[in-house]
Motif scaffolding. Structure first.
Motif, PDB file in Angstrom:
ATOM      1  N   ALA A  59       0.825  -1.218   0.000  1.00 50.45           N
ATOM      2  CA  ALA A  59       0.000   0.000   0.000  1.00 50.45           C
ATOM      3  C   ALA A  59       0.856   1.264   0.000  1.00 50.45           C
ATOM      4  O   ALA A  59       0.498   2.256  -0.631  1.00 50.45           O
ATOM      5  N   ARG A  60       1.983   1.230   0.690  1.00 48.71           N
ATOM      6  CA  ARG A  60       2.853   2.407   0.760  1.00 48.71           C
ATOM      7  C   ARG A  60       3.521   2.714  -0.576  1.00 48.71           C
ATOM      8  O   ARG A  60       3.989   3.820  -0.797  1.00 48.71           O
ATOM      9  N   ARG A  61       3.581   1.733  -1.466  1.00 47.74           N
ATOM     10  CA  ARG A  61       4.285   1.917  -2.735  1.00 47.74           C
ATOM     11  C   ARG A  61       3.357   2.187  -3.920  1.00 47.74           C
ATOM     12  O   ARG A  61       3.826   2.326  -5.034  1.00 47.74           O
ATOM     13  N   ILE A  62       2.072   2.221  -3.668  1.00 48.80           N
ATOM     14  CA  ILE A  62       1.109   2.502  -4.729  1.00 48.80           C
ATOM     15  C   ILE A  62       0.501   3.866  -4.464  1.00 48.80           C
ATOM     16  O   ILE A  62       0.075   4.157  -3.349  1.00 48.80           O
ATOM     17  N   HIS A  63       0.465   4.700  -5.481  1.00 48.58           N
ATOM     18  CA  HIS A  63      -0.115   6.032  -5.349  1.00 48.58           C
ATOM     19  C   HIS A  63      -1.626   5.916  -5.490  1.00 48.58           C
ATOM     20  O   HIS A  63      -2.133   5.721  -6.592  1.00 48.58           O
ATOM     21  N   ALA A  64      -2.340   6.013  -4.366  1.00 48.18           N
ATOM     22  CA  ALA A  64      -3.797   5.869  -4.372  1.00 48.18           C
ATOM     23  C   ALA A  64      -4.433   7.044  -3.652  1.00 48.18           C
ATOM     24  O   ALA A  64      -3.890   7.538  -2.659  1.00 48.18           O
ATOM     25  N   ASP A  65      -5.597   7.470  -4.146  1.00 46.32           N
ATOM     26  CA  ASP A  65      -6.339   8.531  -3.467  1.00 46.32           C
ATOM     27  C   ASP A  65      -6.922   8.025  -2.152  1.00 46.32           C
ATOM     28  O   ASP A  65      -7.010   8.762  -1.188  1.00 46.32           O
ATOM     29  N   TYR A  66      -7.349   6.761  -2.138  1.00 43.77           N
ATOM     30  CA  TYR A  66      -7.870   6.161  -0.904  1.00 43.77           C
ATOM     31  C   TYR A  66      -7.620   4.658  -0.936  1.00 43.77           C
ATOM     32  O   TYR A  66      -7.471   4.061  -2.001  1.00 43.77           O
ATOM     33  N   VAL A  67      -7.520   4.080   0.254  1.00 44.02           N
ATOM     34  CA  VAL A  67      -7.238   2.649   0.406  1.00 44.02           C
ATOM     35  C   VAL A  67      -8.319   2.024   1.271  1.00 44.02           C
ATOM     36  O   VAL A  67      -8.692   2.570   2.314  1.00 44.02           O
ATOM     37  N   VAL A  68      -8.806   0.867   0.830  1.00 41.09           N
ATOM     38  CA  VAL A  68      -9.758   0.070   1.601  1.00 41.09           C
ATOM     39  C   VAL A  68      -9.106  -1.286   1.817  1.00 41.09           C
ATOM     40  O   VAL A  68      -8.612  -1.902   0.865  1.00 41.09           O
ATOM     41  N   SER A  69      -9.080  -1.744   3.065  1.00 38.92           N
ATOM     42  CA  SER A  69      -8.451  -3.035   3.345  1.00 38.92           C
ATOM     43  C   SER A  69      -9.490  -4.085   3.700  1.00 38.92           C
ATOM     44  O   SER A  69     -10.555  -3.787   4.231  1.00 38.92           O
ATOM     45  N   TYR A  70      -9.138  -5.326   3.375  1.00 39.89           N
ATOM     46  CA  TYR A  70      -9.965  -6.468   3.761  1.00 39.89           C
ATOM     47  C   TYR A  70      -9.075  -7.446   4.519  1.00 39.89           C
ATOM     48  O   TYR A  70      -7.864  -7.486   4.323  1.00 39.89           O
ATOM     49  N   GLY A  71      -9.665  -8.206   5.418  1.00 44.00           N
ATOM     50  CA  GLY A  71      -8.896  -9.184   6.181  1.00 44.00           C
ATOM     51  C   GLY A  71      -9.581  -9.543   7.475  1.00 44.00           C
ATOM     52  O   GLY A  71     -10.775  -9.286   7.655  1.00 44.00           O
ATOM     53  N   THR A  72      -8.809 -10.085   8.388  1.00 36.95           N
ATOM     54  CA  THR A  72      -9.363 -10.570   9.649  1.00 36.95           C
ATOM     55  C   THR A  72      -9.032  -9.679  10.846  1.00 36.95           C
ATOM     56  O   THR A  72      -9.347 -10.020  11.980  1.00 36.95           O
ATOM     57  N   SER A  73      -8.422  -8.552  10.601  1.00 41.35           N
ATOM     58  CA  SER A  73      -8.051  -7.630  11.681  1.00 41.35           C
ATOM     59  C   SER A  73      -9.176  -6.634  11.966  1.00 41.35           C
ATOM     60  O   SER A  73      -9.938  -6.263  11.070  1.00 41.35           O
ATOM     61  N   ALA A  74      -9.236  -6.172  13.188  1.00 41.57           N
ATOM     62  CA  ALA A  74     -10.211  -5.135  13.552  1.00 41.57           C
ATOM     63  C   ALA A  74      -9.932  -3.835  12.801  1.00 41.57           C
ATOM     64  O   ALA A  74     -10.811  -2.988  12.690  1.00 41.57           O
ATOM     65  N   LYS A  75      -8.727  -3.677  12.271  1.00 40.19           N
ATOM     66  CA  LYS A  75      -8.375  -2.476  11.512  1.00 40.19           C
ATOM     67  C   LYS A  75      -8.866  -2.523  10.067  1.00 40.19           C
ATOM     68  O   LYS A  75      -8.903  -1.499   9.395  1.00 40.19           O
ATOM     69  N   ASP A  76      -9.221  -3.688   9.576  1.00 43.18           N
ATOM     70  CA  ASP A  76      -9.664  -3.821   8.194  1.00 43.18           C
ATOM     71  C   ASP A  76     -11.083  -3.301   8.029  1.00 43.18           C
ATOM     72  O   ASP A  76     -11.946  -3.544   8.872  1.00 43.18           O
TER      73      ASP A  76
END
Length: 160
Positions: free
Chosen positions: A75-92
Motif C-alpha cells: 500500500a505504501r508503494r502505490i499512489h492511491a487517493d484512498y485505500v480500503v483493506s480487507y482481512g481478519t483484523s479489527a483495523k480492516d
C-alpha cells in the motif's frame, strides 16, 4: 469508462469481478506483475491477498485501492487517493465475524464510498459461502463489487 485493475498472480478473483465490471460498462484489466500496471491509472485496483511487492521501476497509480490488510508494504508503494483493506483484523474495513455451515457473516466496519460516489453504510450481511474462494479472496471480491456499485442487498445473490 471506468478502469478496474485486478492484480493477481493466478486468475481467480478476476473471474468473479470481470463479469460485473462488464455489466456496469467498466473495463477490467487483469494483471499479474507490477510492470503490467505501468502507465495505467485505475479507477479501482483490486489486489489479491497473495500478491507481494515486486522490484522494478513501474509506478502504479489508482484512485481506489482494495487490498489485504496484511499488505501494508504494498500500500505504501502505490499512489492511491484512498485505500480500503480487507482481512481478519479489527483495523480492516472489510472483514467477517463468522464462517460456518456454508455461510459467511460479512462485516463492513466502515462506510465505503463507491466509484459513483454513493455511500455504503456499515453493516453485516449473511452471504452464501461455497468454498470456491478461500475467505480472503472472497472478501476481496465482495469488497470490489460493493466499490463498483453493487447494492449490498444484491451481494448474497451474487455468491449463490
Amino acid at each position: 469508462m471506468l478502469c478496474i485493475g485486478i492484480w493477481e498472480e493466478t486468475p481467480l478473483i478476476g473471474r468473479f469481478i470481470t463479469p460485473y465490471a462488464a455489466k456496469i460498462g467498466a473495463a477490467a484489466l487483469q494483471v499479474s506483475t507490477r510492470a503490467q500496471c505501468s502507465g495505467q491509472t485505475f479507477d479501482l485496483l483490486v489486489v489479491a491477498p497473495a500478491v507481494k511487492w515486486q522490484r522494478g521501476t513501474a509506478e502504479i497509480r489508482c484512485k481506489g485501492l482494495l487490498l489485504s490488510g496484511t499488505s501494508a508494504a504494498l500500500a505504501r508503494r502505490i499512489h492511491a487517493d484512498y485505500v480500503v483493506s480487507y482481512g481478519t483484523s479489527a483495523k480492516d474495513s472489510i472483514t467477517f465475524s463468522s464462517l460456518e455451515r456454508g455461510e459467511l457473516l460479512f462485516t463492513l466496519q466502515r462506510e465505503l464510498v463507491t466509484l459513483s460516489g454513493t455511500v455504503v453504510e456499515r453493516q453485516e450481511l449473511c452471504l452464501p459461502f461455497s468454498g470456491v474462494l478461500a475467505p480472503l479472496p472472497f472478501l476481496s471480491v465482495a469488497g470490489a463489487l460493493l466499490l463498483m456499485g453493487l447494492p449490498p442487498d444484491e451481494l448474497p445473490a451474487f455468491f449463490i
